[in-house]
Scaffold this motif. Structure first.
Motif, PDB file in Angstrom:
ATOM      1  N   ASP A  22      -0.183  -1.970   7.939  1.00  0.00           N
ATOM      2  CA  ASP A  22      -1.616  -2.274   7.894  1.00  0.00           C
ATOM      3  C   ASP A  22      -2.268  -1.513   6.736  1.00  0.00           C
ATOM      4  N   VAL A  23      -2.381  -2.184   5.604  1.00  0.00           N
ATOM      5  CA  VAL A  23      -2.889  -1.579   4.379  1.00  0.00           C
ATOM      6  C   VAL A  23      -4.314  -1.051   4.554  1.00  0.00           C
ATOM      7  N   ALA A  24      -5.184  -1.819   5.199  1.00  0.00           N
ATOM      8  CA  ALA A  24      -6.577  -1.402   5.389  1.00  0.00           C
ATOM      9  C   ALA A  24      -6.657  -0.147   6.253  1.00  0.00           C
ATOM     10  N   ALA A  25      -5.890  -0.111   7.336  1.00  0.00           N
ATOM     11  CA  ALA A  25      -5.911   1.064   8.212  1.00  0.00           C
ATOM     12  C   ALA A  25      -5.360   2.282   7.484  1.00  0.00           C
ATOM     13  N   LEU A  26      -4.258   2.115   6.749  1.00  0.00           N
ATOM     14  CA  LEU A  26      -3.695   3.242   6.015  1.00  0.00           C
ATOM     15  C   LEU A  26      -4.648   3.749   4.948  1.00  0.00           C
ATOM     16  N   ASP A  27      -5.350   2.848   4.290  1.00  0.00           N
ATOM     17  CA  ASP A  27      -6.336   3.250   3.289  1.00  0.00           C
ATOM     18  C   ASP A  27      -7.398   4.153   3.915  1.00  0.00           C
ATOM     19  N   GLU A  28      -7.775   3.854   5.142  1.00  0.00           N
ATOM     20  CA  GLU A  28      -8.778   4.654   5.853  1.00  0.00           C
ATOM     21  C   GLU A  28      -8.197   5.960   6.381  1.00  0.00           C
ATOM     22  N   LEU A  29      -6.932   5.966   6.786  1.00  0.00           N
ATOM     23  CA  LEU A  29      -6.319   7.130   7.422  1.00  0.00           C
ATOM     24  C   LEU A  29      -5.808   8.184   6.447  1.00  0.00           C
ATOM     25  N   LEU A  30      -5.593   7.811   5.175  1.00  0.00           N
ATOM     26  CA  LEU A  30      -5.073   8.749   4.184  1.00  0.00           C
ATOM     27  C   LEU A  30      -6.199   9.281   3.310  1.00  0.00           C
ATOM     28  N   THR A  31      -6.110  10.564   2.934  1.00  0.00           N
ATOM     29  CA  THR A  31      -7.082  11.111   1.992  1.00  0.00           C
ATOM     30  C   THR A  31      -6.881  10.450   0.632  1.00  0.00           C
ATOM     31  N   ASP A  32      -7.898  10.489  -0.202  1.00  0.00           N
ATOM     32  CA  ASP A  32      -7.784   9.887  -1.534  1.00  0.00           C
ATOM     33  C   ASP A  32      -6.706  10.569  -2.370  1.00  0.00           C
ATOM     34  N   ASP A  33      -6.497  11.889  -2.131  1.00  0.00           N
ATOM     35  CA  ASP A  33      -5.485  12.623  -2.897  1.00  0.00           C
ATOM     36  C   ASP A  33      -4.185  12.818  -2.108  1.00  0.00           C
ATOM     37  N   PHE A  34      -3.920  11.926  -1.171  1.00  0.00           N
ATOM     38  CA  PHE A  34      -2.704  11.959  -0.350  1.00  0.00           C
ATOM     39  C   PHE A  34      -1.458  12.049  -1.235  1.00  0.00           C
ATOM     40  N   THR A  35      -0.494  12.861  -0.767  1.00  0.00           N
ATOM     41  CA  THR A  35       0.792  12.990  -1.446  1.00  0.00           C
ATOM     42  C   THR A  35       1.906  12.918  -0.410  1.00  0.00           C
ATOM     43  N   ALA A  36       2.937  12.153  -0.708  1.00  0.00           N
ATOM     44  CA  ALA A  36       4.110  12.064   0.158  1.00  0.00           C
ATOM     45  C   ALA A  36       5.338  12.505  -0.626  1.00  0.00           C
ATOM     46  N   VAL A  37       6.175  13.292   0.040  1.00  0.00           N
ATOM     47  CA  VAL A  37       7.485  13.627  -0.503  1.00  0.00           C
ATOM     48  C   VAL A  37       8.491  12.902   0.377  1.00  0.00           C
ATOM     49  N   GLY A  38       9.228  11.994  -0.233  1.00  0.00           N
ATOM     50  CA  GLY A  38      10.174  11.166   0.501  1.00  0.00           C
ATOM     51  C   GLY A  38      11.456  11.894   0.839  1.00  0.00           C
ATOM     52  N   PRO A  39      12.306  11.263   1.622  1.00  0.00           N
ATOM     53  CA  PRO A  39      13.515  11.900   2.121  1.00  0.00           C
ATOM     54  C   PRO A  39      14.550  12.240   1.048  1.00  0.00           C
ATOM     55  N   GLN A  40      14.365  11.722  -0.158  1.00  0.00           N
ATOM     56  CA  GLN A  40      15.289  12.060  -1.245  1.00  0.00           C
ATOM     57  C   GLN A  40      14.565  12.757  -2.389  1.00  0.00           C
ATOM     58  N   GLY A  41      13.382  13.328  -2.070  1.00  0.00           N
ATOM     59  CA  GLY A  41      12.662  14.147  -3.031  1.00  0.00           C
ATOM     60  C   GLY A  41      11.667  13.429  -3.922  1.00  0.00           C
ATOM     61  N   PHE A  42      11.572  12.105  -3.829  1.00  0.00           N
ATOM     62  CA  PHE A  42      10.603  11.404  -4.664  1.00  0.00           C
ATOM     63  C   PHE A  42       9.192  11.679  -4.154  1.00  0.00           C
ATOM     64  N   VAL A  43       8.202  11.547  -5.036  1.00  0.00           N
ATOM     65  CA  VAL A  43       6.805  11.815  -4.698  1.00  0.00           C
ATOM     66  C   VAL A  43       5.995  10.538  -4.897  1.00  0.00           C
ATOM     67  N   LEU A  44       5.171  10.221  -3.895  1.00  0.00           N
ATOM     68  CA  LEU A  44       4.285   9.057  -3.955  1.00  0.00           C
ATOM     69  C   LEU A  44       2.848   9.489  -3.726  1.00  0.00           C
ATOM     70  N   ASP A  45       1.934   8.891  -4.472  1.00  0.00           N
ATOM     71  CA  ASP A  45       0.516   9.115  -4.197  1.00  0.00           C
ATOM     72  C   ASP A  45       0.034   8.047  -3.209  1.00  0.00           C
TER      73      ASP A  45
END
Length: 129
Positions: A22-45
């Motif tokens: 759910d793209v709309a819900a995730l857009d609301e639930l994540l901060t604008d400066d959200f950062t994810a570190v994936g299970p193999q070390g990659f980084v996503l904004d």
């Protein structure tokens, strides 16, 4: 609603949004400066995280968020839990079982996910045991 219930409701809304892509819900639930570190070390904004769903590249057949502990630190909280997923990413199997750390922050009257870090457990997912 007290913080404990609000954080439990946040976790429910987040895991449902992930399951449905759910793209709309995730857009609301994540901060604008959200950062994810994936299970193999990659980084996503935030945009990259959401675009996995918007593009149709990531599809979950099942998604769980269990064994969660939450510690409050002022207007922030750290949640540590186990994420299980039966998924396909870009046409490839993406099933997994991960230990996940989330940084959740108070943004006005709402809780938002500011950061997430996934580490593979190497174990089977509770979804296919």
């Amino acid at each position: 609603m007290d913080d404990e219930r609000e954080l439990a409701e946040f976790a429910r809304r987040w895991s449902e949004a992930e399951l449905r892509g759910d793209v709309a819900a995730l857009d609301e639930l994540l901060t604008d400066d959200f950062t994810a570190v994936g299970p193999q070390g990659f980084v996503l904004d935030k945009k990259q995280w959401i675009d996995r769903y918007a593009s149709g590249a990531l599809i979950h057949d099942a998604f769980t968020w269990e064994e969660v502990t939450v510690r409050r630190h002022g207007r922030a909280a750290v949640a540590v839990g186990v994420q299980g997923q039966q998924s396909v990413y870009d046409g490839r199997d993406a099933d997994g079982h991960f230990r996940v750390t989330q940084m959740i922050v108070a943004d006005g009257a709402q809780w938002k996910l500011a950061a997430v870090h996934l580490s593979p457990t190497g174990g089977r997912t509770p979804l296919n045991d």
